[in-house]
Design a protein around this motif. Structure first.
Motif, mmCIF file in Angstrom:
data_model
loop_
_atom_site.group_PDB
_atom_site.id
_atom_site.type_symbol
_atom_site.label_atom_id
_atom_site.label_comp_id
_atom_site.label_asym_id
_atom_site.label_seq_id
_atom_site.Cartn_x
_atom_site.Cartn_y
_atom_site.Cartn_z
ATOM 1 N N GLY A 68 0.265 -1.138 0.144
ATOM 2 C CA GLY A 68 0.174 -0.111 -0.245
ATOM 3 C C GLY A 68 0.876 1.110 0.256
ATOM 4 N N VAL A 69 2.290 1.402 0.317
ATOM 5 C CA VAL A 69 3.024 2.369 0.369
ATOM 6 C C VAL A 69 3.511 2.532 -1.345
ATOM 7 C CG1 VAL A 69 5.112 3.177 0.775
ATOM 8 C CG2 VAL A 69 3.151 2.280 2.657
ATOM 9 N N LEU A 70 3.730 3.574 -1.934
ATOM 10 C CA LEU A 70 5.121 3.386 -3.135
ATOM 11 C C LEU A 70 5.699 4.869 -2.803
ATOM 12 C CD1 LEU A 70 1.828 3.210 -6.146
ATOM 13 C CD2 LEU A 70 3.478 1.617 -5.540
ATOM 14 N N ILE A 71 6.496 5.035 -3.406
ATOM 15 C CA ILE A 71 7.927 5.416 -3.352
ATOM 16 C C ILE A 71 8.133 6.471 -4.842
ATOM 17 C CG2 ILE A 71 10.237 6.393 -2.609
ATOM 18 C CD1 ILE A 71 10.624 3.603 -1.014
ATOM 19 N N ILE A 72 8.069 7.918 -4.591
ATOM 20 C CA ILE A 72 7.616 8.337 -5.937
ATOM 21 C C ILE A 72 8.562 10.011 -5.538
ATOM 22 C CG2 ILE A 72 5.953 10.097 -7.557
ATOM 23 C CD1 ILE A 72 3.684 9.123 -6.236
ATOM 24 N N ASP A 73 9.503 9.193 -6.266
ATOM 25 C CA ASP A 73 10.506 10.412 -6.673
ATOM 26 C C ASP A 73 10.081 10.967 -7.645
ATOM 27 O OD1 ASP A 73 12.483 9.025 -5.050
ATOM 28 O OD2 ASP A 73 13.208 7.633 -6.153
ATOM 29 N N THR A 74 10.595 12.610 -7.332
ATOM 30 C CA THR A 74 10.206 13.799 -7.896
ATOM 31 C C THR A 74 11.671 14.622 -8.239
ATOM 32 O OG1 THR A 74 10.134 14.810 -6.453
ATOM 33 C CG2 THR A 74 8.371 14.123 -7.253
ATOM 34 N N ASP A 75 11.332 15.607 -9.526
ATOM 35 C CA ASP A 75 13.165 15.907 -9.737
ATOM 36 C C ASP A 75 12.809 16.969 -9.580
ATOM 37 O OD1 ASP A 75 13.683 14.256 -11.780
ATOM 38 O OD2 ASP A 75 12.243 15.111 -13.504
ATOM 39 N N ILE A 76 13.697 17.583 -8.826
ATOM 40 C CA ILE A 76 14.298 18.579 -8.347
ATOM 41 C C ILE A 76 15.224 19.922 -9.462
ATOM 42 C CG2 ILE A 76 14.733 20.218 -5.601
ATOM 43 C CD1 ILE A 76 14.293 17.624 -4.774
ATOM 44 N N PHE A 77 14.666 20.946 -9.187
ATOM 45 C CA PHE A 77 15.156 22.191 -9.922
ATOM 46 C C PHE A 77 15.662 23.150 -8.912
ATOM 47 C CE2 PHE A 77 12.363 19.638 -12.534
ATOM 48 C CZ PHE A 77 12.380 19.202 -13.425
ATOM 49 N N GLY A 78 16.892 23.401 -8.490
ATOM 50 C CA GLY A 78 17.279 24.617 -8.275
ATOM 51 C C GLY A 78 18.136 25.260 -8.867
ATOM 52 N N ASP A 79 18.584 26.535 -8.134
ATOM 53 C CA ASP A 79 19.704 27.436 -8.142
ATOM 54 C C ASP A 79 19.303 28.688 -7.472
ATOM 55 O OD1 ASP A 79 17.498 29.699 -8.168
ATOM 56 O OD2 ASP A 79 17.154 29.565 -10.816
ATOM 57 N N HIS A 80 20.277 29.660 -7.129
ATOM 58 C CA HIS A 80 20.148 30.218 -6.173
ATOM 59 C C HIS A 80 19.820 30.972 -5.328
ATOM 60 C CE1 HIS A 80 19.792 33.287 -9.528
ATOM 61 N NE2 HIS A 80 19.845 33.936 -8.293
ATOM 62 N N ARG A 81 18.063 31.278 -6.211
ATOM 63 C CA ARG A 81 17.070 31.471 -5.437
ATOM 64 C C ARG A 81 16.534 30.413 -4.862
ATOM 65 N NH1 ARG A 81 13.654 33.044 -11.156
ATOM 66 N NH2 ARG A 81 14.665 30.262 -11.182
ATOM 67 N N GLY A 82 16.345 28.730 -4.986
ATOM 68 C CA GLY A 82 16.181 28.599 -3.655
ATOM 69 C C GLY A 82 16.310 26.761 -4.814
ATOM 70 N N TYR A 83 14.671 26.463 -4.741
ATOM 71 C CA TYR A 83 14.451 25.204 -5.700
ATOM 72 C C TYR A 83 12.430 24.663 -6.090
ATOM 73 C CZ TYR A 83 12.477 22.840 -1.816
ATOM 74 O OH TYR A 83 11.433 22.638 -0.447
ATOM 75 N N PHE A 84 12.283 24.384 -7.298
ATOM 76 C CA PHE A 84 11.167 24.075 -7.202
ATOM 77 C C PHE A 84 11.310 22.103 -7.360
ATOM 78 C CE2 PHE A 84 8.065 23.122 -10.950
ATOM 79 C CZ PHE A 84 7.062 23.398 -10.092
ATOM 80 N N THR A 85 9.945 22.044 -7.230
ATOM 81 C CA THR A 85 9.448 20.503 -7.754
ATOM 82 C C THR A 85 7.898 19.970 -7.583
ATOM 83 O OG1 THR A 85 9.710 18.002 -6.856
ATOM 84 C CG2 THR A 85 9.399 19.847 -5.583
ATOM 85 N N GLU A 86 7.697 19.690 -8.708
ATOM 86 C CA GLU A 86 6.100 19.393 -8.496
ATOM 87 C C GLU A 86 5.791 17.626 -7.977
ATOM 88 O OE1 GLU A 86 4.398 19.221 -12.726
ATOM 89 O OE2 GLU A 86 5.186 17.271 -12.508
ATOM 90 N N THR A 87 5.173 18.408 -6.965
ATOM 91 C CA THR A 87 4.972 17.230 -5.788
ATOM 92 C C THR A 87 3.556 16.269 -6.266
ATOM 93 O OG1 THR A 87 3.727 19.384 -4.442
ATOM 94 C CG2 THR A 87 5.083 18.329 -3.855
#
Length: 83
Positions: free
Chosen positions: A3-22
């Protein structure tokens, strides 16, 4: 862990911080997750070891849980008795 799935997301980072699609519905459906998410909350705990509540409901008020951990580890799955 049934019943548990591990979903890895791409993390896009730069000097401002990061963004990821959850959440991306087509990707989740492709993984066999047809649950319709109507709410997504996020919290940040500044202090290591902080305990936060994860509310559990029985049918007919049950809700699927989407647990994210951006750094370190989460014991939420163990606490739900799924592991």
């Amino acid at each position: 862990m049934p019943g548990v799935l591990i979903i890895d997301t791409d993390i896009f980072g730069d000097h401002r911080g990061y963004f990821t699609e959850t959440y991306n519905k087509p990707k989740y459906v492709e993984l066999g997750i047809a649950t319709e998410f109507v709410q997504d909350n996020m919290s940040f705990s500044a202090q290591k070891g902080t305990l936060r509540g994860l509310h559990w409901q029985n049918p007919p008020y049950a809700q699927a849980k989407l647990v994210s951990c951006t750094k370190g580890q989460s014991d939420a799955i163990k606490s739900l008795g799924l592991f």
